[in-house]
Design a protein around this motif. Structure first.
Motif, short mmCIF file in Angstrom:
data_model
loop_
_atom_site.label_atom_id
_atom_site.label_comp_id
_atom_site.label_asym_id
_atom_site.label_seq_id
_atom_site.Cartn_x
_atom_site.Cartn_y
_atom_site.Cartn_z
N GLN A 71 0.92 -1.17 0.02
CA GLN A 71 -0.01 0.03 -0.09
C GLN A 71 0.76 1.06 0.00
N SER A 72 1.84 1.31 -0.68
CA SER A 72 2.74 2.36 -0.86
C SER A 72 2.47 3.57 -1.86
N PHE A 73 1.48 2.98 -2.70
CA PHE A 73 1.29 4.23 -3.74
C PHE A 73 -0.39 4.49 -4.13
N ASP A 74 -0.71 5.59 -4.57
CA ASP A 74 -2.05 6.09 -5.01
C ASP A 74 -2.28 5.55 -6.20
N ALA A 75 -1.10 5.33 -7.12
CA ALA A 75 -1.54 4.63 -8.38
C ALA A 75 -0.24 4.08 -8.86
N VAL A 76 -0.59 3.03 -9.63
CA VAL A 76 0.53 2.26 -10.39
C VAL A 76 0.27 2.07 -11.65
N ILE A 77 1.27 2.64 -12.67
CA ILE A 77 0.99 2.69 -14.13
C ILE A 77 2.12 1.56 -14.67
N SER A 78 1.51 0.73 -15.88
CA SER A 78 2.29 -0.01 -16.49
C SER A 78 1.88 0.16 -17.98
N GLU A 79 2.89 0.61 -18.74
CA GLU A 79 2.49 0.55 -20.17
C GLU A 79 3.44 -0.18 -20.94
N CYS A 80 2.99 -1.37 -21.68
CA CYS A 80 3.86 -2.03 -22.73
C CYS A 80 4.68 -3.06 -21.77
N ALA A 81 4.42 -3.58 -20.57
CA ALA A 81 5.24 -4.21 -19.87
C ALA A 81 4.75 -5.49 -19.39
N MET A 82 3.57 -5.75 -18.88
CA MET A 82 2.84 -6.76 -18.40
C MET A 82 3.11 -7.86 -19.39
N PHE A 83 2.91 -7.83 -20.57
CA PHE A 83 3.15 -8.88 -21.69
C PHE A 83 4.46 -9.39 -21.51
N VAL A 84 5.38 -8.53 -21.47
CA VAL A 84 6.88 -9.14 -21.76
C VAL A 84 7.34 -9.66 -20.34
N SER A 85 6.64 -9.47 -19.21
CA SER A 85 6.92 -9.74 -17.72
C SER A 85 7.30 -11.19 -17.65
N GLY A 86 6.52 -11.80 -18.76
CA GLY A 86 6.41 -13.30 -18.69
C GLY A 86 5.34 -14.03 -17.64
N ASP A 87 4.79 -13.17 -16.52
CA ASP A 87 3.68 -13.62 -15.57
C ASP A 87 2.73 -12.49 -15.35
N ARG A 88 1.86 -12.39 -16.17
CA ARG A 88 0.67 -11.16 -15.86
C ARG A 88 0.12 -11.35 -14.56
N GLN A 89 -0.13 -12.58 -14.16
CA GLN A 89 -0.91 -12.79 -12.99
C GLN A 89 -0.19 -12.09 -11.74
#
Length: 178
Positions: A71-89
């Motif tokens: 709970q450190s952030f008010d918002a989390v943004i991720s652009e063009c990164a979740m797919f290449v992470s290899g583990d979207r879940q």
């Protein structure tokens, strides 16, 4: 060359859809070269970027195991990164962990499965989807231009065969989901 549509225009659209206002504390997961962090800071957000590689404008680290307390952030943004992470879940679970209750997850990425699957992933992870926009035509123009101009770079991960969509999504962390 046309700037990658996950850049400034899409970030601004996600901010508008989310209703997040400065001086909110925002983490960019998969921050890359830090363009989004720079934009957020220019708009007086308290922005931090996390990426496997850093040029000094972002922090170095794995966003699947982010080095920040719950709970450190008010918002989390991720652009063009979740797919290449290899583990979207895992990536979505980590975003959820990092957000305060009521915080916003701002997602922009490619999706190869049916739309219902991304909705299910986010909702079963504890997010209420407040906005969702398919911006696939913008991405098609961008990639066609890259091929035409000879600037196309092969992605670092395996790309599934078949059609894909590109979505902008805002999810609200509804509570400490179990």
């Amino acid at each position: 060359m046309i700037r990658h549509p996950g850049g400034t225009a899409q970030t601004k659209k996600l901010l508008t859809l989310s209703g997040i206002r400065p001086p909110a504390r925002i983490l960019d997961l998969g921050a890359g070269d830090g363009d989004t962090v720079a934009l957020l800071r220019s708009r007086t957000f308290d922005a931090t970027g996390l990426d496997l590689r850093s040029d000094g404008s972002t922090e170095t680290g794995d966003f699947l195991n982010a080095p920040y307390p719950d709970q450190s952030f008010d918002a989390v943004i991720s652009e063009c990164a979740m797919f290449v992470s290899g583990d979207r879940q895992k990536a979505v679970t980590e975003a959820f962990r990092l957000l305060r209750d009521g915080g916003r997850f701002l997602y922009a990425d490619v999706w190869f499965e049916p739309e219902a699957d991304i909705r299910s992933l986010l909702e079963h992870s504890g997010f209420h989807i407040t906005a969702m926009e398919d911006v696939t035509p913008e991405w098609q123009r961008y990639y066609l231009n890259c091929i035409w101009e000879g600037t196309f770079e092969k992605p670092a991960c395996e790309i599934p065969k078949g059609k894909c969509r590109y979505y902008l999504i805002v999810g609200e962390k509804i509570s400490e989901y179990k």
